[in-house]
Design an enzyme around this catalytic site. Structure first.
Site, PDB file in Angstrom:
ATOM      1  N   ASP A 207       0.837  -1.192   0.000  1.00  0.00           N
ATOM      2  CA  ASP A 207       0.000   0.000   0.000  1.00  0.00           C
ATOM      3  C   ASP A 207       0.879   1.252   0.000  1.00  0.00           C
ATOM      4  O   ASP A 207       1.896   1.304   0.701  1.00  0.00           O
ATOM      5  CB  ASP A 207      -0.887  -0.015   1.249  1.00  0.00           C
ATOM      6  CG  ASP A 207      -1.896   1.104   1.280  1.00  0.00           C
ATOM      7  OD1 ASP A 207      -2.756   1.144   0.396  1.00  0.00           O
ATOM      8  OD2 ASP A 207      -1.816   1.943   2.197  1.00  0.00           O
ATOM      9  N   GLU A 268      15.082 -14.380  -0.055  1.00  0.00           N
ATOM     10  CA  GLU A 268      15.339 -15.497   0.854  1.00  0.00           C
ATOM     11  C   GLU A 268      14.271 -16.583   0.740  1.00  0.00           C
ATOM     12  O   GLU A 268      14.477 -17.712   1.215  1.00  0.00           O
ATOM     13  CB  GLU A 268      15.400 -15.005   2.298  1.00  0.00           C
ATOM     14  CG  GLU A 268      16.545 -14.053   2.608  1.00  0.00           C
ATOM     15  CD  GLU A 268      16.504 -13.606   4.058  1.00  0.00           C
ATOM     16  OE1 GLU A 268      16.022 -14.398   4.910  1.00  0.00           O
ATOM     17  OE2 GLU A 268      16.923 -12.465   4.352  1.00  0.00           O
TER      18      GLU A 268
END
Length: 550
Positions: A207, A268
């Site tokens: 957002d 990751e």
């Protein structure tokens, strides 16, 4: 002939269609008038059958709901009105069993003023979290530190008596901005995102992704030049916000380094993605900057196709601008979402509304990039006219009646016309179901082979089967007024697409067809009003009409 998609798992997001769910309004399983996670689980089969690649959930986190979930007081839990963490885990499991990815909103530019962090920060200027939010001294005359304005109206600064300082809020005064200049805050935000990655989410919708940093010198914004149109960030012509060029309160250069840190976190975890929301005067430039290089956001969307401007020429200008700037970045397209008037009303109001909505779907699913499809768009829902006494959106309440806010696009999903409240809930819902939606319910349209819903499903199936539409390049073509045309091409395969957004039949003559490189076909192509056609280079040499997909 079509080419089957060979998108790798690690790049599933590249060309994906993501179905946006506004949880409060999607499906209510416990019949309290508010949608919830178990309601979403119950409808996942419906979403899977649409032919989309995943879902994006608007906020479901713990919140006082002053801005309906975009004011978070706990980043690591589900608000009880929506369910529990166990329910969310069940949603992930069910979605993945249906080969649907799950993306969730991350509202990290600000928190709720009910978040414990702010509760501590506001006490004084010497506590452990004193610098977690943006605090500033008043000017010598007691006025706010500078001229920055809130998107929701008024000053972006509010006075805190305990600290005897102002705090920054780009939205409601109950949504204080986090201080991203503080590395401890950055690490905490990233750690909270890791919490959800560990639970198995496939990505984040970010957002207000260009709002994270502010100018640490707190310089005044300059006035907007009269010849520069306001960028899309929920601003409107009755809000003073649009009178400034927002060069100091958002879209700061420091944001790039944060996005790189976020990308390092995402790397990751295999096969995860991010899509950023960008509202700014230079939004397309920022989208290119934020998604380039493979070390920041995976993709981003702007408000350019969420604007009131419309028509073939406008869409052409947006596509041309994106392609001229995007480089190795990646766009994500949307024509509606939870913040703007539905496209059926914004761009397609009139006697041929549903015909034009279907054509807009065809355009949306044919552009180079990924797609966000907002709930109810597959039904062609028009904007609801919510009366003032039932309005919930603080933005609309402030500016009523000149601007009615965002409730009109957030009304409950109409599932059928036989149960109470269109099958959304047995109780009175938080927003009313408009009568004009009762003829457009899911159940009704599923039975009608020529419905907007079934046409949307056919378009999505066509897109999924055609690798060129998912991953290929794009070249816009010169076309008559009111007509949008372009090639999508990949390797030796090419799709030529023509969309007539006018109310008259358009004739594409032999000379123009040859200019497009379309050979060995009839001497001209007649495209009906609010219809379109496509031709595949290795197909059977016949144009196919979008109106005939179902």
């Amino acid at each position: 002939m079509t080419l089957q998609s060979t998108t790798t798992e690690s790049s599933w997001w590249r060309g994906a269609v993501i179905y946006q769910i506004y949880p409060r309004s999607f499906a209510d399983s416990n019949h309290d008038g508010i949608g919830d996670i178990n309601g979403i689980i119950d409808k996942l089969d419906y979403i899977s059958e649409l032919g989309v690649d995943g879902i994006w959930l608007s906020p479901f986190f713990t919140s006082p709901m002053k801005d309906f979930g975009y004011d978070i007081s706990n980043y690591r839990d589900v608000d009880p009105m929506f369910g529990s963490l166990s329910d969310f885990d069940s949603l992930i499991k069910k979605a993945h069993s249906l080969n649907l990815k799950v993306m969730i909103d991350q509202v990290i530019s600000h928190t709720s003023d009910q978040h414990p962090w702010f509760g501590e920060s506001r006490k004084d200027n010497s506590n452990d979290k004193a610098d977690w939010y943006v605090w500033a001294e008043p000017q010598s005359d007691g006025t706010p530190p500078n001229n920055w304005l809130s998107v929701f109206g008024g000053s972006a600064w509010s006075w805190e008596p305990a600290r005897k300082q102002f705090y920054l809020h780009n939205f409601l005064d109950s949504q204080p901005d986090l201080n991203f200049h503080n590395p401890v805050v950055v690490n905490q935000v990233l750690d909270d995102m890791r919490f959800w990655l560990e639970r198995g989410v496939d990505g984040f919708r970010l957002d207000t992704a260009n709002f994270y940093f502010h100018d640490d010198e707190l310089r005044n914004n300059p006035p907007r030049p009269k010849d520069v149109a306001a960028g899309g960030d929920m601003s409107n012509d009755v809000n003073l916000y649009s009178m400034q060029s927002h060069v100091y309160d958002k879209s700061r250069p420091e944001n790039i380094e944060f996005l790189k840190k976020l990308r390092s976190l995402m790397n990751e975890y295999p096969n995860r993605t991010t899509v950023g929301e960008i509202g700014d005067d230079n939004s397309l430039k920022l989208m290119a900057e934020y998604t380039s290089g493979g070390d920041k956001l995976h993709m981003a969307y702007t408000f350019d196709l969420l604007a009131h401007d419309s028509g073939a020429e406008y869409i052409e200008s947006v596509v041309d601008s994106v392609e001229s700037m995007i480089g190795d970045g990646w766009p994500c397209w949307a024509m509606s979402n939870h913040d703007v008037m539905r496209v059926a009303t914004r761009w397609a109001e009139g006697d041929h509304q549903q015909d034009l909505v279907r054509l807009l779907h065809a355009i949306l699913f044919s552009l180079r990039g990924s797609v966000c499809l907002y709930q109810g768009e597959e039904l062609g829902l028009p904007e609801a006219d919510v009366p003032f006494e039932k309005l919930q959106d603080p933005y609309g309440i402030t500016f009523w009646p000149e601007f009615k806010g965002r409730d009109g696009c957030r009304t409950p999903m109409p599932w059928n016309s036989t149960d109470n409240h269109a099958g959304f809930s047995q109780e009175i819902p938080w927003l009313p179901v408009p009568s004009e939606h009762m003829d457009l319910t899911v159940a009704h349209q599923q039975q009608d082979l020529g419905s907007t819903l079934n046409h949307c499903k056919a378009l999505l199936a066509w897109r999924q089967q055609n690798r060129t539409l998912v991953q290929g390049d794009i070249k816009r073509l010169e076309a008559p007024e009111g007509v949008l045309a372009f090639h999508r091409f990949m390797d030796e395969h090419r799709v030529t697409l023509v969309f007539n957004l006018s109310n008259q039949t358009k004739l594409i003559g032999e000379e123009l067809l040859q200019q497009w490189g379309v050979k060995d076909h009839s001497s001209s192509l007649a495209v009906l009003a609010f219809d379109g056609a496509w031709l595949e280079s290795d197909g059977d040499n016949n144009w196919a009409n979008f109106s005939q997909l179902t």
